[in-house]
Design a protein around this motif. Structure first.
Motif, PDB file in Angstrom:
ATOM      1  N   UNK A 342      -5.216   4.306   2.707  1.00  0.00           N
ATOM      2  CA  UNK A 342      -4.849   5.059   1.304  1.00  0.00           C
ATOM      3  C   UNK A 342      -5.573   4.880   0.049  1.00  0.00           C
ATOM      4  N   UNK A 343      -6.534   3.875  -0.139  1.00  0.00           N
ATOM      5  CA  UNK A 343      -7.487   3.648  -1.143  1.00  0.00           C
ATOM      6  C   UNK A 343      -8.569   4.717  -0.818  1.00  0.00           C
ATOM      7  N   UNK A 359      11.644   4.602  -4.480  1.00  0.00           N
ATOM      8  CA  UNK A 359      11.314   3.169  -3.718  1.00  0.00           C
ATOM      9  C   UNK A 359       9.946   3.277  -3.572  1.00  0.00           C
ATOM     10  N   UNK A 360       9.428   4.643  -3.433  1.00  0.00           N
ATOM     11  CA  UNK A 360       7.963   4.483  -2.826  1.00  0.00           C
ATOM     12  C   UNK A 360       6.943   5.073  -3.830  1.00  0.00           C
ATOM     13  N   UNK A 374      -0.979   4.925 -12.906  1.00  0.00           N
ATOM     14  CA  UNK A 374      -1.026   4.100 -11.803  1.00  0.00           C
ATOM     15  C   UNK A 374      -2.278   4.096 -10.806  1.00  0.00           C
ATOM     16  N   UNK A 429      -1.171  12.538 -10.090  1.00  0.00           N
ATOM     17  CA  UNK A 429      -2.170  12.997  -9.583  1.00  0.00           C
ATOM     18  C   UNK A 429      -3.099  13.814 -10.198  1.00  0.00           C
TER      19      UNK A 429
ATOM     20  N   UNK B 221       4.973  -0.607  -2.413  1.00  0.00           N
ATOM     21  CA  UNK B 221       4.735   0.669  -1.566  1.00  0.00           C
ATOM     22  C   UNK B 221       4.299   1.846  -2.540  1.00  0.00           C
ATOM     23  N   UNK B 223       2.284   1.199  -5.350  1.00  0.00           N
ATOM     24  CA  UNK B 223       0.986   0.829  -5.491  1.00  0.00           C
ATOM     25  C   UNK B 223       0.166   1.074  -4.617  1.00  0.00           C
ATOM     26  N   UNK B 224       0.636   0.989  -3.169  1.00  0.00           N
ATOM     27  CA  UNK B 224      -0.145   1.417  -1.958  1.00  0.00           C
ATOM     28  C   UNK B 224      -0.619   2.723  -2.087  1.00  0.00           C
ATOM     29  N   UNK B 225       0.458   3.673  -2.346  1.00  0.00           N
ATOM     30  CA  UNK B 225       0.363   5.055  -2.128  1.00  0.00           C
ATOM     31  C   UNK B 225      -0.507   5.639  -3.493  1.00  0.00           C
ATOM     32  N   UNK B 228      -3.875   1.727  -4.537  1.00  0.00           N
ATOM     33  CA  UNK B 228      -4.188   0.210  -5.044  1.00  0.00           C
ATOM     34  C   UNK B 228      -4.321  -0.581  -3.666  1.00  0.00           C
TER      35      UNK B 228
END
Lengths: 517, 341
Positions: A342-343, A359-360, A374, A429, B221, B223-225, B228
């Motif tokens: 993803x990074x 949740x995501x 973020x 984004x 989750x 953070x990953x998306x 990070x």
């Protein structure tokens, strides 16, 4: 509009309820914060029938069965069961009364044996000790009744196939002496042979006087196993007790044709020489989807339409690297992305606003500005030390750009409505400077007013040169917002074309019948 | 929560603005107020029961020295727990580092070159153990509890093998001179604790590293998306906890003038208790260094007060247990309240 259909196929409606009516739900209303999930639903189920519940995503099917199974409390409306008023304050009460539910996600405990699962919560005991032999015997009886004497009651459930686990789930429903069994998309996890067996079991159950409320998106199944159909739309019953032989065209007409028309912004049109920002080539994820290819130009919105579970969300997640592709490539602005990272995708300028924001997507207990920055907060740091004032300032700019209200960067994300949380994801984004935006169900849990704002925002982003991919269960949303539509069915792209040249009926036809256009 | 952590609370606020007070009580500052009150009550109890023996500069220094080693471990632990993990191995790693830094070979080298050889050895052992923990957890997908439990057992065993179950006296005098010294009347060990706490606070509240820690612990989750690298950051967190254990080992060597495979036994539990009592969420995503420091001070003051009154170690343990449960219950109440508003 649908009155004609309603009266013609509704034998039991009226103040006097015939004796064979097992379950009668009347005028069920259920509000959730910001949305009306059920707005006066009627459902009437006769003993020994398979009653199919049909409706698009968000029509209220799940909420209705949750009301019936005691998971939700209705705001108003009445339930009559076996001629008496029934109240289901909790799931146990529903089971006691004789209403059992088989949820879409199988609710068996993998580590326990078949028998232990069947009698979970109502074990056969004497003096605190389980009566093992009787437990096994009763379980074997139930399995035999379901036509599966081959499943051993002592087997660990985790070792069984999905189809066998479903039988266990059904045996549990029967063990409660259920008179009504609700099955929520039971065929979703099964192959065709297993489906045939499921139907045989359903027929045996109804032969014994049990009523089955059957939810499925597959019309051909409804024709095979169903007796009558109730169609829901936007939280209302639009047709009750239709014969299962009702033509597809009529059913689809009932399911679509909304009462609330969303206003979609006008498309600007994508110049043919616009830069291709996202190119997906032969992308596949073993067992989920395969051979997905498409490209998105700057200024273009591509929509993916399909049922839940058709692989739409997985496609977006794979593009952005949250799942590691087993085949194919993804290019962002001409640069090939490293799979499974993803990074890398974010660094290349691609961002996903996931389906389940809470949740995501969000840090719910952190202030809004930290959610917005973020993916870009490192930009506000010198030698690792954050300049929170600059960070807040940038976040505030994005609050204004996305019209997020209240525009208070220090409020925690949890306190915002669904629509504003979605705007925060877009703002994240934007702040990052993404040129490829992947939006998974961007209007789920968003009220009507905020929807229009999000549609406008997505369009503006495209006009400013972003490439947008949008996934939605609401077909009219995909058609209204996208320039190009891809129809996904069971992990494959079954149609690609301009959004103007296809309508909601045609898309539903493609996804429900699985036939190629 | 970073800014509110240290925001001053004046008595005027409390009297004139009950609304403000209520908000502060339910926020992070409120938790720290609770900790201040708890520490204050303990001190009052100490003064009443032990008088001069408790309320003296000497005794204050004793309490702080007692707090220093666990304190350094706890700062490291705060990062791991805030990042959504747990590290059960820090006590054993402390023991292993203390042994490795006092082997004949290390001490000989330290005498010939510089005392800092022993410090580097201890830090390297800590960092190495943390690296193994981190890689197992982040990339091997071993549950943190299990991976660090394994490290806890294995590091203790390795320490016993190296030391052959014998105490290794520190005979590098320059090392002892440095770490057993006092600065402005305060033990170097206490200064080290203070420095670690300050660096930890800045790192958690003012840097990108801290922000990543909150994100990874709060919602991995998400953070990953957001791009990070969650796995890499997780490794850093365990390395950091390991380095803290290495620093604590150096302090232990100074305090006891010996390396031993029995050093640091059950310290991991004291550290976790201090972190949780301080208000860091065990579920991750919210951490407070100030709270952790208070948690450490509360426990070491408790021990001191009980010792002054000749109460048994068993009674201390009971009191500690009660404090932990009370703190967690309070934490849950506060969390539920912030959620409902």
């Amino acid at each position: 509009m649908v009155d004609g259909v309603q009266s013609e196929g509704c034998p039991g409606a009226g103040p006097t309820v015939p004796s064979d009516v097992l379950l009668h739900m009347h005028g069920i209303v259920k509000h959730f914060p910001g949305a009306k999930a059920l707005d006066g639903v009627d459902l009437e189920v006769v003993a020994g029938e398979v009653h199919c519940l049909l409706g698009q995503n968000g029509a209220g099917k799940s909420t209705l069965i949750k009301v019936l199974s005691g998971a939700h409390q209705p705001d108003s409306g009445s339930i009559e069961f076996e001629g008496r008023a029934l109240s289901v304050p909790n799931p146990v009460a529903a089971l006691r009364a004789g209403v059992a539910t088989m949820y879409q996600e199988l609710d068996v405990v993998d580590g326990l044996s078949v028998a232990e699962n069947v009698f979970l919560g109502h074990e056969i005991t004497r003096g605190g000790f389980t009566r093992r032999r009787e437990l096994l015997g009763r379980t074997a009886e139930l399995l035999a009744r379901l036509g599966h004497p081959g499943i051993s009651p002592t087997t660990e459930v985790g070792r069984l196939s999905a189809a066998e686990q479903q039988i266990v789930s059904m045996a549990r429903a029967l063990s409660h002496r259920a008179r009504v069994i609700i099955m929520d998309e039971p065929s979703a996890v099964l192959d065709s042979e297993e489906v045939a067996n499921l139907f045989r079991v359903v027929r045996e159950l109804t032969g014994q006087g049990v009523a089955v409320v059957y939810i499925s998106h597959r019309l051909e199944e409804i024709r095979q196993v169903g007796d009558r159909i109730t169609v829901l739309k936007d939280g209302r019953t639009v047709a009750a007790g239709l014969p299962a032989s009702t033509p597809t065209r009529d059913l689809i007409r009932l399911m679509t044709g909304r009462t609330v028309e969303h206003a979609f912004p006008r498309r600007a049109g994508v110049p043919a020489d616009a830069e291709v920002l996202l190119r997906v080539d032969g992308l596949g994820l073993a067992g989920r989807f395969e051979g997905v290819s498409f490209s998105v130009r700057a200024g273009e919105v591509v929509g993916l339409a399909g049922l839940v579970g058709s692989g739409r969300s997985e496609i977006l997640e794979t593009i952005v690297g949250a799942r590691r592709a087993t085949a194919g490539t993804v290019e962002v602005a001409g640069r090939r992305l490293r799979p499974g990272s993803v990074s890398a995708a974010v660094a290349a300028g691609a961002g996903l606003a996931p389906e389940e924001r809470k949740r995501q997507g969000l840090l719910l207990d952190e202030p809004l500005y930290r959610n917005i920055t973020l993916s870009s907060f490192a930009r506000f740091a010198r030698a690792g030390f954050l300049d929170e004032r600059a960070e807040r300032g940038a976040a505030r700019q994005q609050l204004l750009a996305t019209d997020l209200r209240p525009a208070d960067p220090d409020r925690t994300a949890r306190t915002f409505s669904g629509g504003n949380q979605q705007k925060a994801m877009l703002a994240r984004w934007l702040e990052h400077g993404c040129r490829v935006l992947l939006l998974d169900e961007p209007t789920r849990g968003v009220d009507v007013g905020a929807r229009a704002e999000i549609y406008g925002l997505v369009r503006r982003l495209a006009e400013r040169g972003a490439a947008v991919v949008i996934v939605s269960s609401e077909i009219d949303e995909v058609l209204g917002l996208a320039d190009t539509v891809l129809v996904i069915s069971e992990g494959r792209v079954v149609h690609t074309g301009p959004a103007e040249l296809i309508d909601e009926h045609a898309v539903l036809d493609l996804v429900m019948e699985g036939s190629a256009a | 929560m970073s800014a509110t952590d240290l925001s001053p609370v004046t008595s005027a606020d409390a009297v004139t603005a009950p609304g403000v007070l209520r908000r502060m009580m339910s926020g992070a500052a409120g938790r720290n107020i609770g900790l201040v009150i708890a520490l204050g009550l303990l001190c009052v109890f100490g003064v009443v029961t032990a008088g001069e023996r408790f309320a003296s500069i000497d005794n204050l220094m004793t309490i702080l020295r007692l707090a220093a080693v666990i304190g350094v471990l706890s700062v490291g632990m705060t990062f791991v727990i805030t990042g959504g993990g747990i590290d059960l191995s820090v006590g054993s790693v402390l023991g292993l580092a203390s042994v490795w830094a006092t082997t004949l070979a290390t001490q000989t080298m330290a005498e010939n070159l510089h005392w800092s050889v022993m410090v580097f050895t201890a830090l390297a052992v800590g960092a190495g153990a943390g690296l193994v923990n981190g890689v197992l957890i982040a990339y091997g997908k071993v549950v943190a509890f299990i991976a660090t439990l394994a490290m806890m057992v294995a590091a203790r065993g390795l320490a016993e093998m190296i030391a052959n179950r014998q105490t290794q006296i520190v005979h590098v005098d320059t090392f002892l001179d440095v770490f057993r010294a006092e600065l402005l009347g305060v033990s170097v060990l206490v200064w080290i604790f203070a420095a670690v706490a300050v660096v930890g606070w800045v790192l958690l509240n003012r840097t990108t590293f801290g922000r990543r820690t909150l994100a990874v612990g709060g919602n991995p989750e998400a953070a990953r998306l957001a791009g990070i690298n969650v796995e890499r950051h997780t490794v850093y967190l365990y390395v950091l906890a390991g380095v803290a254990a290495g620093i604590a080992a150096v302090m232990m060597l100074a305090r006891t003038t010996a390396g031993s495979s029995t050093h640091g036994q059950l310290y991991e539990l004291d550290a976790i208790a201090a972190v949780v009592v301080g208000g860091t969420l065990l579920a991750g995503g919210r951490g407070t260094i100030v709270g952790t420091v208070f948690g450490v001070l509360i426990f070491s003051t408790l021990t001191n007060v009980f010792t002054q009154n000749n109460l048994s170690i068993s009674a201390q343990a009971v009191a500690k247990g009660v404090i932990i449960v009370a703190a967690v219950l309070l934490q849950q109440r506060l969390a539920a309240r912030t959620r409902s508003t």
